[in-house]
Design an enzyme around this catalytic site. Structure first.
Site, PDB file in Angstrom:
ATOM      1  N   ASP A  43      37.888  69.674  24.608  1.00  0.00           N
ATOM      2  CA  ASP A  43      36.697  69.636  25.464  1.00  0.00           C
ATOM      3  C   ASP A  43      36.561  70.890  26.318  1.00  0.00           C
ATOM      4  O   ASP A  43      35.526  71.561  26.301  1.00  0.00           O
ATOM      5  CB  ASP A  43      36.732  68.398  26.366  1.00  0.00           C
ATOM      6  CG  ASP A  43      36.638  67.097  25.578  1.00  0.00           C
ATOM      7  OD1 ASP A  43      35.936  67.082  24.558  1.00  0.00           O
ATOM      8  OD2 ASP A  43      37.277  66.115  25.977  1.00  0.00           O
ATOM      9  N   ARG A  83      44.746  62.528  38.305  1.00  0.00           N
ATOM     10  CA  ARG A  83      43.422  63.131  38.502  1.00  0.00           C
ATOM     11  C   ARG A  83      43.107  63.470  39.959  1.00  0.00           C
ATOM     12  O   ARG A  83      42.560  64.544  40.244  1.00  0.00           O
ATOM     13  CB  ARG A  83      42.343  62.222  37.923  1.00  0.00           C
ATOM     14  CG  ARG A  83      42.416  62.001  36.422  1.00  0.00           C
ATOM     15  CD  ARG A  83      42.733  63.253  35.665  1.00  0.00           C
ATOM     16  NE  ARG A  83      42.609  63.116  34.221  1.00  0.00           N
ATOM     17  CZ  ARG A  83      43.278  63.840  33.348  1.00  0.00           C
ATOM     18  NH1 ARG A  83      44.134  64.759  33.780  1.00  0.00           N
ATOM     19  NH2 ARG A  83      43.105  63.674  32.055  1.00  0.00           N
ATOM     20  N   ASP A 129      38.110  58.917  33.695  1.00  0.00           N
ATOM     21  CA  ASP A 129      38.467  60.135  34.419  1.00  0.00           C
ATOM     22  C   ASP A 129      37.280  60.772  35.130  1.00  0.00           C
ATOM     23  O   ASP A 129      37.449  61.428  36.163  1.00  0.00           O
ATOM     24  CB  ASP A 129      39.111  61.146  33.466  1.00  0.00           C
ATOM     25  CG  ASP A 129      40.574  60.844  33.204  1.00  0.00           C
ATOM     26  OD1 ASP A 129      41.144  60.041  33.958  1.00  0.00           O
ATOM     27  OD2 ASP A 129      41.142  61.408  32.257  1.00  0.00           O
ATOM     28  N   SER A 163      42.936  61.782  20.968  1.00  0.00           N
ATOM     29  CA  SER A 163      42.685  62.204  22.335  1.00  0.00           C
ATOM     30  C   SER A 163      43.947  61.920  23.136  1.00  0.00           C
ATOM     31  O   SER A 163      44.374  60.772  23.241  1.00  0.00           O
ATOM     32  CB  SER A 163      41.492  61.424  22.915  1.00  0.00           C
ATOM     33  OG  SER A 163      41.299  61.780  24.271  1.00  0.00           O
TER      34      SER A 163
END
Length: 407
Positions: free
Chosen positions: A18, A99, A128, A180
């Site tokens: 990404d 995060r 996320d 992923s």
């Protein structure tokens, strides 16, 4: 579509699929804006190798690699372990609490650089995006946030790979191994491909699938014993040797990994409303949770232990939902810290083919009294006292029964 006022963007950069294509995409769609890439090192290891060259080559003006590992362990992991927080009884929150710390650093760098916006590569289906953006709002409430997955033309990871290939962007994945993944010091997650069907058994023994350890079948036939020592709820020693916080997790990962410990397959309820299937490797974390729970069994009184277990579910939900920087989470951590005052002692565990087996626990503050609990003769407990206790404890039931109210 683009905001022409945006001249400088700080990008949360991992070097994965990404974020690799986001750099050229941002420059194409935001009038050749400057892109400053930021990688928060929370223990990704070799994933950080070559990132600077790759970021610059794909259009970034610079790359920050920020070492957040010690802060990550001590200010995010340890408070969550002390709380005993586990999402839906299985997930040890490896991505969830990584995060907020990364997002906080993104804001600090964005302010330092005078950036107009912060960008992340989270999809519109995941958790996320919430975790990043709530943390950004906590420290930069007016900062513009760019989330390409909500607006760009790509509809799948296949589309992203094609874009990368057209733009000569190097990738470490291919179409066949395009899981992923998210890796940090605490865990590694796997999602996508064959895992999207819950009927499929994960290919644990397929070469390259597990990265932090082996499957239980491949673990040694001989058990391994370890002892973890705690002070006020924090693990400070491993097998009698004092270790730093980061080193502790690294060593437990190594030990747990080779014994097939900490592999979890879960269909979890995402914050955005859907169910999602993932496989998590958390060898060291699984051991640490087990040891801490065992020590609390002898150090906490019944009321505190039971109340804390109820609180743990709420704590886990807050962390999972990205609400780390909230008054409730902070208040809960304050409560948890007060419960840990006497959670000090040694826990011995036996690790064998994916299992963690209790092998003994001691504490100078243990509430377990062998003389009181014994089945042998004692002089400290009058068993006749229990009759009066039961009469009073059962009085409400007796009254209801005499009134004919029990069906």
């Amino acid at each position: 579509m683009a905001d022409n006022k945006i001249k400088k963007v700080v990008l949360a950069y991992s070097g994965g699929l990404d974020t690799s294509i986001i750099i050229p995409w941002l420059k194409e769609n935001y009038d050749n804006c400057e892109v400053i890439a930021v990688s928060g090192n929370v223990g990704q290891g070799t994933e950080l190798d070559g990132l600077e060259e790759k970021a610059i080559k794909t259009g970034a003006s610079k790359l920050y690699i920020e070492d957040l590992t010690k802060e990550f362990v001590e200010d995010y992991i340890f408070p969550t372990v002390k709380a005993g927080a586990v999402y839906e009884g299985k997930y040890l929150l490896g991505t969830s609490f990584a995060r907020p710390i990364i997002a906080k650093r993104l804001v600090e760098i964005a302010k330092k650089e005078g950036a107009d916006a912060i960008c992340h590569g989270c999809t519109g289906k995941g958790n996320d995006q919430v975790r990043f953006e709530l943390a950004i709002k906590a420290y930069a409430p007016d900062m513009k946030i760019i989330a390409p997955w909500r607006t760009w033309e790509f509809k799948s990871r296949e589309d992203e790979i094609e874009y990368a290939e057209k733009n000569n962007i190097p990738l470490k994945i291919n179409r066949e191994t395009n899981y992923s993944k998210d890796k940090n010091l605490w865990h590694l997650s796997h999602e996508g491909l064959d895992l999207e069907d819950p009927a499929n058994e994960p290919m644990y023994n397929k070469e390259g699938f597990l990265e932090l350890g082996v499957s239980p079948e491949q673990a040694p036939d001989k058990p391994e014993y370890i002892t973890i020592s705690f002070e006020k709820g924090i693990a400070t020693k491993l097998n009698g040797e004092k270790v730093g916080s980061v080193e502790l997790i690294e060593k437990l990962n190594e030990i747990g990994g080779r014994n097939g410990v900490g592999i979890t397959d879960i269909v979890e309820n995402r914050l955005v409303g859907m169910k999602a299937r993932g496989v998590y490797e958390t060898p060291g974390g699984t051991i640490l949770y087990a040891a801490h729970d065992k020590l609390e069994e002898i150090c906490l009184d019944k009321d505190t232990l039971h109340y804390k277990k109820n609180l743990a579910n709420t704590f886990a939900d807050l962390v999972y939902d990205g609400k780390w920087y909230t008054p409730l989470r902070e208040a809960m951590s304050a409560f948890v810290d007060s419960t840990q005052e006497y959670v000090t002692g040694d826990v011995k565990l036996k690790l064998y083919k994916g299992n963690i087996i209790d092998a003994g626990v001691t504490s100078p503050y243990s509430l377990y009294d062998e003389e009181i609990a014994t089945f042998d003769e004692d002089e400290v407990y009058n068993q006749n006292d229990s009759a009066g206790f039961i009469n009073l404890f059962g009085l409400p039931i007796k009254v209801r029964a005499k009134k004919g109210l029990i069906k």
